[in-house]
Design a protein around this motif. Structure first.
Motif, PDB file in Angstrom:
ATOM      1  N   ALA A  40      56.904 -30.434  37.382  1.00 45.90           N
ATOM      2  CA  ALA A  40      56.058 -30.996  36.334  1.00 45.90           C
ATOM      3  C   ALA A  40      55.164 -29.925  35.716  1.00 45.90           C
ATOM      4  O   ALA A  40      54.932 -29.910  34.497  1.00 45.90           O
ATOM      5  N   GLU A  41      54.660 -29.013  36.541  1.00 43.21           N
ATOM      6  CA  GLU A  41      53.774 -27.964  36.038  1.00 43.21           C
ATOM      7  C   GLU A  41      54.507 -27.046  35.069  1.00 43.21           C
ATOM      8  O   GLU A  41      53.979 -26.679  34.007  1.00 43.21           O
ATOM      9  N   PHE A  42      55.727 -26.684  35.400  1.00 43.51           N
ATOM     10  CA  PHE A  42      56.498 -25.802  34.522  1.00 43.51           C
ATOM     11  C   PHE A  42      57.051 -26.531  33.305  1.00 43.51           C
ATOM     12  O   PHE A  42      57.426 -25.901  32.323  1.00 43.51           O
ATOM     13  N   ALA A  43      57.094 -27.868  33.366  1.00 41.03           N
ATOM     14  CA  ALA A  43      57.649 -28.641  32.251  1.00 41.03           C
ATOM     15  C   ALA A  43      56.655 -28.824  31.109  1.00 41.03           C
ATOM     16  O   ALA A  43      57.023 -29.311  30.038  1.00 41.03           O
ATOM     17  N   ASN A  44      55.399 -28.447  31.328  1.00 43.93           N
ATOM     18  CA  ASN A  44      54.396 -28.552  30.260  1.00 43.93           C
ATOM     19  C   ASN A  44      54.851 -27.718  29.057  1.00 43.93           C
ATOM     20  O   ASN A  44      55.076 -26.515  29.167  1.00 43.93           O
ATOM     21  N   GLU A  45      54.975 -28.371  27.906  1.00 41.61           N
ATOM     22  CA  GLU A  45      55.545 -27.711  26.724  1.00 41.61           C
ATOM     23  C   GLU A  45      54.515 -26.991  25.866  1.00 41.61           C
ATOM     24  O   GLU A  45      54.872 -26.356  24.868  1.00 41.61           O
ATOM     25  N   ASP A  46      53.256 -27.062  26.234  1.00 37.57           N
ATOM     26  CA  ASP A  46      52.203 -26.371  25.495  1.00 37.57           C
ATOM     27  C   ASP A  46      52.334 -24.867  25.733  1.00 37.57           C
ATOM     28  O   ASP A  46      52.234 -24.387  26.864  1.00 37.57           O
ATOM     29  N   ALA A  47      52.562 -24.113  24.666  1.00 40.00           N
ATOM     30  CA  ALA A  47      52.766 -22.660  24.795  1.00 40.00           C
ATOM     31  C   ALA A  47      51.547 -21.948  25.338  1.00 40.00           C
ATOM     32  O   ALA A  47      51.648 -20.840  25.876  1.00 40.00           O
ATOM     33  N   SER A  48      50.367 -22.560  25.211  1.00 39.10           N
ATOM     34  CA  SER A  48      49.141 -21.937  25.711  1.00 39.10           C
ATOM     35  C   SER A  48      48.829 -22.345  27.153  1.00 39.10           C
ATOM     36  O   SER A  48      47.833 -21.882  27.722  1.00 39.10           O
ATOM     37  N   HIS A  49      49.669 -23.191  27.734  1.00 36.84           N
ATOM     38  CA  HIS A  49      49.420 -23.678  29.094  1.00 36.84           C
ATOM     39  C   HIS A  49      49.603 -22.562  30.118  1.00 36.84           C
ATOM     40  O   HIS A  49      50.606 -21.839  30.102  1.00 36.84           O
ATOM     41  N   LYS A  50      48.635 -22.410  31.013  1.00 41.98           N
ATOM     42  CA  LYS A  50      48.731 -21.451  32.107  1.00 41.98           C
ATOM     43  C   LYS A  50      49.213 -22.191  33.351  1.00 41.98           C
ATOM     44  O   LYS A  50      48.513 -23.045  33.894  1.00 41.98           O
ATOM     45  N   VAL A  51      50.411 -21.871  33.773  1.00 48.10           N
ATOM     46  CA  VAL A  51      50.968 -22.524  34.949  1.00 48.10           C
ATOM     47  C   VAL A  51      50.114 -22.168  36.163  1.00 48.10           C
ATOM     48  O   VAL A  51      49.830 -20.996  36.429  1.00 48.10           O
ATOM     49  N   THR A  52      49.689 -23.198  36.899  1.00 47.59           N
ATOM     50  CA  THR A  52      48.802 -23.004  38.040  1.00 47.59           C
ATOM     51  C   THR A  52      49.351 -23.752  39.245  1.00 47.59           C
ATOM     52  O   THR A  52      49.661 -24.946  39.161  1.00 47.59           O
ATOM     53  N   VAL A  53      49.477 -23.058  40.358  1.00 54.18           N
ATOM     54  CA  VAL A  53      49.964 -23.648  41.605  1.00 54.18           C
ATOM     55  C   VAL A  53      48.833 -23.592  42.618  1.00 54.18           C
ATOM     56  O   VAL A  53      48.263 -22.526  42.861  1.00 54.18           O
ATOM     57  N   ILE A  54      48.504 -24.746  43.202  1.00 56.22           N
ATOM     58  CA  ILE A  54      47.325 -24.859  44.063  1.00 56.22           C
ATOM     59  C   ILE A  54      47.749 -25.219  45.487  1.00 56.22           C
ATOM     60  O   ILE A  54      48.514 -26.154  45.709  1.00 56.22           O
ATOM     61  N   PHE A  55      47.214 -24.467  46.442  1.00 54.86           N
ATOM     62  CA  PHE A  55      47.427 -24.738  47.856  1.00 54.86           C
ATOM     63  C   PHE A  55      46.105 -25.174  48.490  1.00 54.86           C
ATOM     64  O   PHE A  55      45.061 -24.574  48.234  1.00 54.86           O
ATOM     65  N   ASP A  56      46.167 -26.197  49.334  1.00 58.35           N
ATOM     66  CA  ASP A  56      45.029 -26.559  50.175  1.00 58.35           C
ATOM     67  C   ASP A  56      45.192 -25.857  51.507  1.00 58.35           C
ATOM     68  O   ASP A  56      46.214 -26.008  52.185  1.00 58.35           O
ATOM     69  N   MET A  57      44.191 -25.071  51.890  1.00 61.88           N
ATOM     70  CA  MET A  57      44.259 -24.275  53.106  1.00 61.88           C
ATOM     71  C   MET A  57      43.434 -24.954  54.202  1.00 61.88           C
ATOM     72  O   MET A  57      42.247 -24.668  54.407  1.00 61.88           O
ATOM     73  N   ASN A  58      44.059 -25.940  54.845  1.00 62.30           N
ATOM     74  CA  ASN A  58      43.451 -26.656  55.964  1.00 62.30           C
ATOM     75  C   ASN A  58      42.118 -27.298  55.593  1.00 62.30           C
ATOM     76  O   ASN A  58      41.220 -27.420  56.430  1.00 62.30           O
ATOM     77  N   GLY A  59      41.960 -27.698  54.331  1.00 60.68           N
ATOM     78  CA  GLY A  59      40.714 -28.314  53.896  1.00 60.68           C
ATOM     79  C   GLY A  59      39.548 -27.354  53.825  1.00 60.68           C
ATOM     80  O   GLY A  59      38.418 -27.760  53.556  1.00 60.68           O
ATOM     81  N   CYS A  60      39.816 -26.057  54.043  1.00 58.94           N
ATOM     82  CA  CYS A  60      38.744 -25.056  54.060  1.00 58.94           C
ATOM     83  C   CYS A  60      38.499 -24.495  52.664  1.00 58.94           C
ATOM     84  O   CYS A  60      37.349 -24.320  52.251  1.00 58.94           O
ATOM     85  N   TYR A  61      39.571 -24.208  51.946  1.00 63.01           N
ATOM     86  CA  TYR A  61      39.452 -23.674  50.599  1.00 63.01           C
ATOM     87  C   TYR A  61      40.772 -23.893  49.877  1.00 63.01           C
ATOM     88  O   TYR A  61      41.764 -24.330  50.485  1.00 63.01           O
ATOM     89  N   LYS A  62      40.797 -23.615  48.596  1.00 61.00           N
ATOM     90  CA  LYS A  62      42.022 -23.684  47.808  1.00 61.00           C
ATOM     91  C   LYS A  62      42.459 -22.261  47.466  1.00 61.00           C
ATOM     92  O   LYS A  62      41.625 -21.388  47.213  1.00 61.00           O
ATOM     93  N   LEU A  63      43.755 -22.057  47.443  1.00 59.87           N
ATOM     94  CA  LEU A  63      44.328 -20.808  46.977  1.00 59.87           C
ATOM     95  C   LEU A  63      45.135 -21.124  45.733  1.00 59.87           C
ATOM     96  O   LEU A  63      46.009 -21.993  45.752  1.00 59.87           O
ATOM     97  N   ARG A  64      44.829 -20.446  44.622  1.00 58.74           N
ATOM     98  CA  ARG A  64      45.496 -20.740  43.358  1.00 58.74           C
ATOM     99  C   ARG A  64      46.302 -19.530  42.889  1.00 58.74           C
ATOM    100  O   ARG A  64      45.820 -18.401  42.896  1.00 58.74           O
ATOM    101  N   PHE A  65      47.520 -19.790  42.476  1.00 61.53           N
ATOM    102  CA  PHE A  65      48.349 -18.796  41.804  1.00 61.53           C
ATOM    103  C   PHE A  65      48.386 -19.198  40.335  1.00 61.53           C
ATOM    104  O   PHE A  65      48.785 -20.309  39.998  1.00 61.53           O
ATOM    105  N   VAL A  66      47.959 -18.297  39.457  1.00 66.21           N
ATOM    106  CA  VAL A  66      47.857 -18.616  38.034  1.00 66.21           C
ATOM    107  C   VAL A  66      48.663 -17.607  37.232  1.00 66.21           C
ATOM    108  O   VAL A  66      48.539 -16.394  37.425  1.00 66.21           O
ATOM    109  N   ARG A  67      49.484 -18.113  36.312  1.00 64.34           N
ATOM    110  CA  ARG A  67      50.255 -17.274  35.414  1.00 64.34           C
ATOM    111  C   ARG A  67      49.632 -17.323  34.029  1.00 64.34           C
ATOM    112  O   ARG A  67      49.041 -18.330  33.646  1.00 64.34           O
ATOM    113  N   GLU A  68      49.748 -16.250  33.270  1.00 63.39           N
ATOM    114  CA  GLU A  68      49.254 -16.274  31.894  1.00 63.39           C
ATOM    115  C   GLU A  68      50.017 -17.316  31.084  1.00 63.39           C
ATOM    116  O   GLU A  68      51.004 -17.892  31.541  1.00 63.39           O
TER     117      GLU A  68
END
Length: 247
Positions: A40-68
């Motif tokens: 669903a994240e990659f299917a966003n058709e907005d050319a300005s959309h920054k694909v973002t993948v979010i991990f929950d790390m044991n409820g302690c913090y989030k780790l985000r991978f963000v593409r331009e």
């Protein structure tokens, strides 16, 4: 208990690549959960959309991978933390020396060291051409024990200039959120000699008020950072020159 040192290398699109990374992390430790619907994240058709993948790390913090933005050709993903609902600094991890569009089919590669035990999770990411024993682009350490959760705060780029355990550690559990801890400066430290000597658990200090001993994270005599060691039939990873994480 986990110790992984490998290259994640995929011939395909950015979506293929990030799915491989997600599979690697979530299978390495059940405490890591991907919160993003990748398709669903990659299917966003907005050319300005920054694909973002979010991990929950044991409820302690989030780790985000963000593409331009999808309209841009890039050769990296940007990695950042979300600690207590605040986005902290991160770093770019390059997967190629060539710029590729998001749907371009090409070979993308990251290198990763992952170490975890009952109490700690440590991750080190390197560029496609990194020598992981000597250089990396991003590193993070977190500690979890009976409601006591702290995570290292990654400095501005280049993240490789400071190992995770030299940074401040911020407490994230609800009862003491945002307390700042640091590794004790009064740690015992001996010369290595012929064999590594484990001295004992390290103490985290928050000013002069509170302290907490860490399990499965040990002071040791001098070792080469970034290496796996076998000591008394137990495997350890040296996250820096004086700190071992039991793997």
């Amino acid at each position: 208990m986990s110790y992984i040192n490998k290259s994640i290398s995929i011939y395909g699109t950015d979506k293929d690549f990030i799915k491989a990374v997600v599979d690697e992390l979530t299978s390495a430790d059940s405490r890591i959960v991907c919160e993003t619907d990748i398709d669903a994240e990659f299917a966003n058709e907005d050319a300005s959309h920054k694909v973002t993948v979010i991990f929950d790390m044991n409820g302690c913090y989030k780790l985000r991978f963000v593409r331009e933005a999808k309209s841009q050709s890039v050769n990296y993903w940007y990695m950042e933390q979300v600690v207590n609902d605040t986005v902290t600094n991160g770093a770019k991890v390059y997967y190629s020396n060539t710029l590729y569009n998001i749907d371009a089919v090409a070979t993308r590669t990251w290198k990763m060291i992952f170490v975890s035990n009952d109490n700690a999770i440590a991750m080190i990411f390197g560029n496609y051409n990194s020598d992981m024993t000597n250089s990396y682009s991003y590193n993070v350490f977190s500690y979890h024990e009976n409601g006591f959760n702290v995570v290292s705060l990654i400095p501005n780029e280049p993240a490789a200039s400071k190992p995770a355990l030299s940074a401040e550690l911020l407490r994230t559990d609800e009862s003491n959120k945002n307390e700042v801890y640091k590794i004790s400066v009064n740690r015992l430290n001996y010369s290595r000699g012929e064999e590594v000597e484990i001295i004992g658990s390290k103490v985290l200090f928050k000013s002069d008020i509170a302290e907490h001993d860490m399990k499965n994270v040990c002071d040791c005599s001098n070792v080469t950072a970034g290496n796996a060691l076998l000591i008394d039939n137990n495997k350890y990873f040296s996250i820096n020159s004086n700190t071992l994480i039991k793997a």
